[in-house]
Design an enzyme around this catalytic site. Structure first.
Site, PDB file in Angstrom:
ATOM      1  N   HIS A  55      21.423  -7.888 126.375  1.00  0.00           N
ATOM      2  CA  HIS A  55      21.071  -7.978 124.947  1.00  0.00           C
ATOM      3  C   HIS A  55      19.551  -8.102 124.889  1.00  0.00           C
ATOM      4  CE1 HIS A  55      25.042  -9.996 125.218  1.00  0.00           C
ATOM      5  NE2 HIS A  55      25.269  -9.494 124.026  1.00  0.00           N
ATOM      6  N   ASP A  58      18.465 -11.500 125.784  1.00  0.00           N
ATOM      7  CA  ASP A  58      18.701 -12.001 127.153  1.00  0.00           C
ATOM      8  C   ASP A  58      17.421 -11.785 127.947  1.00  0.00           C
ATOM      9  OD1 ASP A  58      21.372 -12.221 126.483  1.00  0.00           O
ATOM     10  OD2 ASP A  58      21.980 -10.406 127.554  1.00  0.00           O
ATOM     11  N   MET A  89      23.417   0.336 130.093  1.00  0.00           N
ATOM     12  CA  MET A  89      23.808  -0.042 128.726  1.00  0.00           C
ATOM     13  C   MET A  89      22.910  -1.156 128.213  1.00  0.00           C
ATOM     14  SD  MET A  89      25.591  -2.765 127.128  1.00  0.00           S
ATOM     15  CE  MET A  89      27.194  -3.428 127.543  1.00  0.00           C
ATOM     16  N   GLU A 182      32.493  -2.357 120.094  1.00  0.00           N
ATOM     17  CA  GLU A 182      33.346  -3.272 120.871  1.00  0.00           C
ATOM     18  C   GLU A 182      34.168  -4.134 119.924  1.00  0.00           C
ATOM     19  OE1 GLU A 182      31.271  -5.517 123.855  1.00  0.00           O
ATOM     20  OE2 GLU A 182      32.857  -7.024 123.944  1.00  0.00           O
ATOM     21  N   LYS A 184      36.836  -6.981 118.567  1.00  0.00           N
ATOM     22  CA  LYS A 184      37.286  -8.331 118.958  1.00  0.00           C
ATOM     23  C   LYS A 184      37.919  -8.967 117.723  1.00  0.00           C
ATOM     24  CE  LYS A 184      35.742 -12.568 121.245  1.00  0.00           C
ATOM     25  NZ  LYS A 184      34.611 -13.394 121.710  1.00  0.00           N
ATOM     26  N   GLU A 218      37.541  -4.334 125.486  1.00  0.00           N
ATOM     27  CA  GLU A 218      37.454  -5.453 126.448  1.00  0.00           C
ATOM     28  C   GLU A 218      38.836  -6.048 126.659  1.00  0.00           C
ATOM     29  OE1 GLU A 218      34.211  -8.240 126.295  1.00  0.00           O
ATOM     30  OE2 GLU A 218      35.596  -9.939 126.486  1.00  0.00           O
ATOM     31  N   HIS A 221      39.662  -9.218 124.716  1.00  0.00           N
ATOM     32  CA  HIS A 221      39.740  -9.106 123.251  1.00  0.00           C
ATOM     33  C   HIS A 221      41.095  -8.584 122.798  1.00  0.00           C
ATOM     34  CE1 HIS A 221      35.046  -8.801 123.054  1.00  0.00           C
ATOM     35  NE2 HIS A 221      35.485  -9.911 123.631  1.00  0.00           N
ATOM     36  N   ASP A 246      34.712  -3.139 129.046  1.00  0.00           N
ATOM     37  CA  ASP A 246      34.380  -4.513 129.440  1.00  0.00           C
ATOM     38  C   ASP A 246      35.579  -5.110 130.167  1.00  0.00           C
ATOM     39  OD1 ASP A 246      31.897  -4.287 128.299  1.00  0.00           O
ATOM     40  OD2 ASP A 246      32.139  -5.967 126.901  1.00  0.00           O
ATOM     41  N   ASP A 256      38.744 -17.606 123.793  1.00  0.00           N
ATOM     42  CA  ASP A 256      38.071 -16.509 124.495  1.00  0.00           C
ATOM     43  C   ASP A 256      37.687 -16.976 125.906  1.00  0.00           C
ATOM     44  OD1 ASP A 256      36.553 -14.287 125.051  1.00  0.00           O
ATOM     45  OD2 ASP A 256      34.880 -14.879 123.783  1.00  0.00           O
ATOM     46  N   ASP A 258      37.195 -15.102 129.107  1.00  0.00           N
ATOM     47  CA  ASP A 258      36.221 -14.368 129.946  1.00  0.00           C
ATOM     48  C   ASP A 258      36.385 -14.630 131.445  1.00  0.00           C
ATOM     49  OD1 ASP A 258      34.951 -13.025 127.885  1.00  0.00           O
ATOM     50  OD2 ASP A 258      33.456 -14.579 127.570  1.00  0.00           O
ATOM     51  N   ASP A 288      32.387  -8.126 131.953  1.00  0.00           N
ATOM     52  CA  ASP A 288      31.895  -9.038 130.916  1.00  0.00           C
ATOM     53  C   ASP A 288      32.666 -10.344 131.063  1.00  0.00           C
ATOM     54  OD1 ASP A 288      30.639 -10.187 128.840  1.00  0.00           O
ATOM     55  OD2 ASP A 288      31.581  -8.988 127.264  1.00  0.00           O
TER      56      ASP A 288
HETATM   57  C1  GCO Z   1      32.012 -11.657 123.585  1.00  0.00           C
HETATM   58  C2  GCO Z   1      31.642 -10.211 123.792  1.00  0.00           C
HETATM   59  C3  GCO Z   1      30.207 -10.022 124.205  1.00  0.00           C
HETATM   60  C4  GCO Z   1      29.784  -8.585 124.120  1.00  0.00           C
HETATM   61  C5  GCO Z   1      28.306  -8.493 124.337  1.00  0.00           C
HETATM   62  C6  GCO Z   1      27.828  -7.084 124.519  1.00  0.00           C
HETATM   63  O1  GCO Z   1      33.206 -11.911 123.516  1.00  0.00           O
HETATM   64  O2  GCO Z   1      31.143 -12.506 123.480  1.00  0.00           O
HETATM   65  O3  GCO Z   1      32.520  -9.667 124.730  1.00  0.00           O
HETATM   66  O4  GCO Z   1      30.040 -10.527 125.503  1.00  0.00           O
HETATM   67  O5  GCO Z   1      30.433  -7.805 125.060  1.00  0.00           O
HETATM   68  O6  GCO Z   1      27.682  -9.068 123.237  1.00  0.00           O
HETATM   69  O7  GCO Z   1      27.930  -6.389 123.386  1.00  0.00           O
HETATM   70 MN    MN Z   2      32.360  -7.856 125.790  1.00  0.00          MN
HETATM   71 MN    MN Z   3      34.271 -10.938 125.059  1.00  0.00          MN
END
Ligand code: GCO
Ligand code: MN
Ligand code: MN
Length: 388
Positions: A55, A58, A89, A182, A184, A218, A221, A246, A256, A258, A288
């Site tokens: 990002h 970041d 990306m 993306e 979610k 993702e 998600h 992702d 969430d 991850d 991700d």
């Molecule tokens: C989340 C998302 C993020 C995006 C990221 C890139 O759940 O926080 O998956 O990690 O992927 O902002 O666009």
């Molecule tokens: Mn993501």
């Molecule tokens: Mn995510």
């Protein structure tokens, strides 16, 4: 058995925000000290990743001066040169700053919407400068806690306006850049707009430049919504819209999470990897995911290596599945075609219609057909558990 060391052609990527995650959560502070973007690049190179994504913030803090920005970007480029890592990306942070508390492109405030556009334009420039060819739109703050606050139709229109404006910007600049939305369903908003792959695919068709826009599905998600991730990915792929992916893991119905790729639902991960490899998906395989909050940076490296290793192990299992004589014989039996019905695959015609009308079907025989799916599923499980 092959070794499971990642190679550049595997196109494994991580975000700066993934291995660089410091382990904070809504209930507790960070458990790891922050490490700088060049340090993250070196760590990713050490574990064998091919690329790094980011990002805007970041890399460059939101309040950096132009001189600070230039220094940071040059230090980052140096780390890329030293390691050979690429940036496939990039994306925009449109969620951390309180300015985006009610959304970015879909905020009720036209000034916030304009600021989000301006911030994204600058972030696109930064991404392109570093080599990105895919630009992700994760609308984490695009949504509502209460539907009394926002007219949903307005939000849809604002989202369209933003992507249309940005598509024209990219065309105008002559950038080689495509967009990936993306989806979610929730977190951080109670309800996020474009919650699933299916909604995002429908939305893309309403844009001025649908050819420039695909999706970035993702695992976590779709699992948060209780959906079958593979089916969403296959739908996107069938439409030529799987621009990015992702990879992580997630139990259904939880916050969430991850988690490390393939770590909680390895069977679903297997079908996903098998699909990507069978169709020859040639985009990034982007992880991700975040290491556990209890991990130190040594364990974070295990986490990152684990994501890639599990992918490669599942890839080997997919090849084994495709070569397993017993499994393939069962599939051949189950999926056997019927020559006499081949005419239907060329679609509707008067001739096809009359043939179809004239065909007599033996319903009892259709219903009595053997479908040994239990056997097939057990063979798959045994293959995954390593006893075949
Ligand atoms: C989340 C998302 C993020 C995006 C990221 C890139 O759940 O926080 O998956 O990690 O992927 O902002 O666009
Ligand atoms: Mn993501
Ligand atoms: Mn995510």
């Amino acid at each position: 058995m092959s070794n499971y060391d990642p190679k550049p052609e595997d196109k494994f990527t991580f975000g700066l925000w993934t291995v660089g995650n410091v382990g904070g959560d809504p209930f507790g502070h960070a458990t790891r000290n922050p490490i700088s973007p060049p340090e993250i690049v070196h760590m990713l190179a050490e574990v064998g990743a091919w690329g790094v994504n980011f990002h805007d913030n970041d890399l460059v803090p939101i309040d950096a001066t132009p001189a600070e920005r230039d220094q940071i970007v040059s230090d980052f480029k140096k780390a890329l040169d030293e390691t050979g890592l690429v940036v496939p990306m990039a994306t925009t942070d449109l969620f951390k700053d309180p300015a985006f508390k009610d959304g970015a492109f879909t905020s009720n405030d036209p000034k916030v919407r304009a600021y989000a556009l301006q911030k994204t334009i600058n972030a696109i420039d930064l991404g392109v400068e570093l080599g990105a060819t895919t630009y992700v739109f994760w609308g984490g703050r695009e949504g509502v806690e209460t539907d009394s606050s926002k007219k949903t139709l307005d939000a849809i229109k604002w989202f369209q306006d933003a992507l249309n404006f940005l598509s024209e910007y990219v065309i105008d600049q002559g950038y080689d850049l495509k967009f990936a939305i993306e989806p979610k369903p929730n977190e951080p908003r109670s309800n996020i707009f474009l919650p699933t792959v299916g909604e995002a695919l429908g939305f893309i068709g309403t844009l001025d430049h649908p050819e420039m826009v695909g999706v970035n599905p993702e695992v976590a998600h779709e699992h948060m919504s209780g959906l079958n991730f593979l089916h969403g990915v296959a739908m996107a792929y069938s439409q030529g819209k799987l621009f990015h992916i992702d990879l992580n893991d997630q139990l259904y119905g939880r916050y969430d999470q991850d988690f490390r790729f393939g770590s909680v639902m390895p069977k679903q991960a297997f079908y996903l990897v098998k699909f990507l490899e069978d169709v020859g998906y040639d985009g990034s395989r982007h992880f991700d995911a975040h290491a556990f909050r209890s991990s130190n940076y040594g364990d974070v490296k295990y986490f990152a290596r684990g994501c890639m290793r599990t992918y490669l192990i599942l890839k080997e299992k997919a090849a084994q599945f495709n070569q397993d004589a017993e499994i393939q014989a069962l599939l051949a039996e189950i999926q056997a075609g019927d020559e006499s019905l081949a005419y239907l695959s060329s679609g509707y015609s008067a001739d096809a219609l009359s043939k179809l009308r004239a065909t007599e079907f033996d319903r009892a025989a259709l219903g009595a057909r053997d479908l040994p799916y239990e056997q097939l599923d057990q063979l798959t499980i045994e293959l995954l558990m390593g006893v075949r």
